[in-house]
Write an enzyme that holds these catalytic residues in place. Structure first.
Site, mmCIF file in Angstrom:
data_model
loop_
_atom_site.group_PDB
_atom_site.id
_atom_site.type_symbol
_atom_site.label_atom_id
_atom_site.label_comp_id
_atom_site.label_asym_id
_atom_site.label_seq_id
_atom_site.Cartn_x
_atom_site.Cartn_y
_atom_site.Cartn_z
ATOM 1 C CB ILE A 146 93.846 13.540 65.520
ATOM 2 C CG1 ILE A 146 94.245 12.211 66.141
ATOM 3 C CG2 ILE A 146 93.772 14.618 66.580
ATOM 4 C CD1 ILE A 146 95.717 12.122 66.429
ATOM 5 C CB CYS A 384 74.140 42.940 75.650
ATOM 6 S SG CYS A 384 74.062 41.888 77.098
ATOM 7 C CG HIS A 510 73.112 39.588 72.763
ATOM 8 N ND1 HIS A 510 74.164 40.375 72.368
ATOM 9 C CD2 HIS A 510 73.391 39.190 74.017
ATOM 10 C CE1 HIS A 510 75.068 40.437 73.333
ATOM 11 N NE2 HIS A 510 74.615 39.729 74.352
ATOM 12 C CD GLU A 512 73.411 40.826 68.880
ATOM 13 O OE1 GLU A 512 72.459 41.566 69.224
ATOM 14 O OE2 GLU A 512 74.394 40.607 69.604
HETATM 15 N N1 GLN Z 1 79.561 42.126 80.391
HETATM 16 C C1 GLN Z 1 78.178 42.458 80.498
HETATM 17 C C2 GLN Z 1 77.420 41.499 81.415
HETATM 18 O O1 GLN Z 1 77.868 40.415 81.685
HETATM 19 C C3 GLN Z 1 77.530 42.512 79.134
HETATM 20 C C4 GLN Z 1 77.502 41.183 78.452
HETATM 21 C C5 GLN Z 1 77.125 41.258 76.991
HETATM 22 O O2 GLN Z 1 77.226 42.310 76.384
HETATM 23 N N2 GLN Z 1 76.724 40.162 76.419
HETATM 24 O O3 GLN Z 1 76.377 41.813 81.890
#
Ligand code: GLN
Length: 532
Positions: A146, A384, A510, A512
């Site tokens: 929908i 991170c 990040h 990755e």
């Molecule tokens: N929680 C942590 C922050 O906000 C790490 C965030 C994450 O790993 N993307 O800084």
């Protein structure tokens, strides 16, 4: 500009995203410029506020947009960095239409789904597709839903406006296999094709997801009922690796069927380099065991880019990466080192990865794991949150700040080694307000990180609120934590590494998200190499 629209029928989880991405790879390997877009019907503006339990990983584009994990697949398959424009949600469309209505832009007209919402969708599609040979658009869910008709209607209109030869629909459907009778049942598939036709869409290509190879008579029957030539019915069997899908389609001539449909000369599609990497994944010569220590240990999709980046390193070293999920909630107390040791021994863990995350579940356990890896010289890669965890562990156990913590988990900690920066303190809205997307950083010569990247200036994508607190930079560095990398003004720590350890590296970013099958990320390569 040619548009390829990928829709789904009957059910979700058919691998529509991988199908779209594989078509993207075939087009890219045929020498075309390609872009890809996901059209999501949800009312959010972006995927940033959705839980990974609900929606899988949140992928971040270079321009800092938090989006659906499918964009990650697209980037990995077509090896292009996409932007915010590649994610269209109903929330964005309605927000824009309502804003225009408030600005009085519709000049007294009644504001309606057709034409106002569909026009907005069309404008967005034309904007993202501009200057590309091929623009691939994947529509979320199934054509029964929908929630998606405004997307399909907008594309139907575009096909009319751009010309039928310029817009091609690919419909992905399951072929059900009845195990008791051994029969293949195509009725649901046929209904789905009919449903699409009710929306005035005639799919040019059917991709049939099936567990068994398609016999010719079944193929012919499906083709006949779908009003298509036999070769337009593409069989999509489960593959050992998602990266094998482009080759499976290539063998069925899908690249040329698309070329023919667009009146292009036959494709010169070269998958040689791609397939070399796939071959290394399918035929590894050794194995390595890596623990991912995090809280979303149940759902594969929660860390999908991390898992894929590990696979890219697997291809590079021809070393199968066995991923073992370590739920750190059971390691929260200091006296559970025996549990950790047992896990590491039983699984023969050679390296540890602490991925990104939010919320305090399993945090103490992660800190214990990071400390154990440091003391026992087990290769460690922190992403991170993984950098923040390593920093807390180091502050507590090396710098002697026993109560060090992040204010995310303990607001009143006397030693906030990880803290909000000033600009985050005043934030009231959660959506889109983290440090997001690409940030440039400078590597210091002589560090491990400089050696890994082989260059001074690097760009990595971010998604976090907290940072290493500048008040603690000095004490951390005095105790031999190396800040191998800081952001341009030097105030934010982007990378840490330990000098007297075979591989203890972490980043606030990040990485990755930027790893590719043919270009594995250096930090993942470092983890796997050290673990081997
Ligand atoms: N929680 C942590 C922050 O906000 C790490 C965030 C994450 O790993 N993307 O800084």
């Amino acid at each position: 500009m040619k548009l390829i629209v990928v829709t789904g029928g009957v059910m979700s989880w058919l691998g529509k995203g991988i199908t779209a991405a594989s078509i993207g790879r075939l087009m890219k390997s045929s020498g075309h410029s390609v872009t890809m877009t996901k059209m999501d019907p949800y009312l959010q503006i972006d995927a940033g506020t959705m839980s990974p339990f609900e929606h899988g990983e949140t992928f971040v584009t270079k321009d800092g947009f938090e989006t659906d994990l499918d964009l990650g697949h697209y980037e990995r398959f077509i090896d292009e960095e996409l932007t915010k424009a590649s994610s269209i949600t109903t929330g964005q469309i309605y927000l824009s239409v309502i804003q225009k209505e408030r600005e009085g832009k519709y000049l007294g007209k009644t504001v309606q789904v057709i034409p106002h919402v569909t026009n907005e969708v069309k404008d967005r599609i034309l904007e993202v597709s501009d200057e590309r040979d091929v623009s691939i658009l994947e529509i979320w869910g199934t054509v029964w839903d929908i929630e998606a008709p405004h997307f399909i209607e907008a594309l139907r209109q575009l096909r009319l406006e751009l010309g039928r030869d310029n817009v091609l629909f690919v419909h992905v459907v399951p072929l059900l296999h009845v195990s008791t009778s051994g029969e293949m049942k195509s009725k649901a598939l046929q209904h789905s094709v009919v449903k699409l036709r009710e929306l005035w869409i005639h799919a040019s290509i059917l991709v049939c997801r099936t567990t068994e190879s398609l016999p010719d008579d079944v193929k012919r029957k499906i083709a006949m009922f779908s009003d298509l030539e036999d070769d337009r019915i593409i069989e999509a069997l489960d593959q050992k690796s998602i990266y094998s899908v482009p080759q499976a389609f290539y063998e069925q001539n899908l690249h040329n069927i698309i070329h023919e449909r667009f009146w292009w000369t036959p494709a010169n599609c070269d998958l040689t380099e791609w397939n070399k990497c796939v071959d290394a994944i399918l035929h590894p010569e050794r194995e390595v065991n890596i623990a991912i220590a995090g809280k979303y240990t149940k759902l594969d999709d929660s860390y999908i880019s991390v898992v894929e980046a590990l696979k890219h390193a697997w291809a590079a070293y021809k070393a199968k990466v066995n991923i073992h999920r370590l739920n750190t909630e059971v390691l929260n107390c200091d006296d559970r080192e025996d549990v950790l040791q047992k896990f590491l021994r039983e699984k023969n863990i050679q390296g540890i990865l602490v991925p990104g995350g939010f919320g305090d579940r399993g945090i103490e356990g992660m800190i214990n794991v990071a400390d154990y890896a440091r003391r026992n010289k087990i290769p460690y890669l922190g992403l991170c949150l993984g950098l923040q965890i390593a920093t807390i562990a180091f502050a507590r156990h090396v710098c002697g700040l026993k109560d060090a913590h992040s204010t995310e988990f303990d607001e009143a900690t006397p030693n906030p080694v990880i803290d909000f920066m000033e600009n985050q303190r005043t934030i009231t809205h959660k959506g889109g307000t983290m440090r997001l997307g690409n940030y440039e950083a400078f590597l210091k010569r002589g560090t491990k990180m400089y050696d890994l990247y082989g260059q001074e200036s690097v760009l990595e994508r971010h998604r976090h609120r907290y940072e290493v607190n500048p008040n603690y930079h000095e004490i951390l560095q005095k105790n031999w934590m190396v800040f191998s990398w800081t952001s341009p003004d030097g105030s934010l720590v982007e990378f840490i590494e330990l000098a007297d350890h075979p591989c203890y590296i972490a980043t606030q970013a990040h990485p990755e998200f930027k790893s590719r099958l043919q270009k594995p990320h250096p930090m993942f390569l470092a983890l796997i190499e050290a673990s081997l």
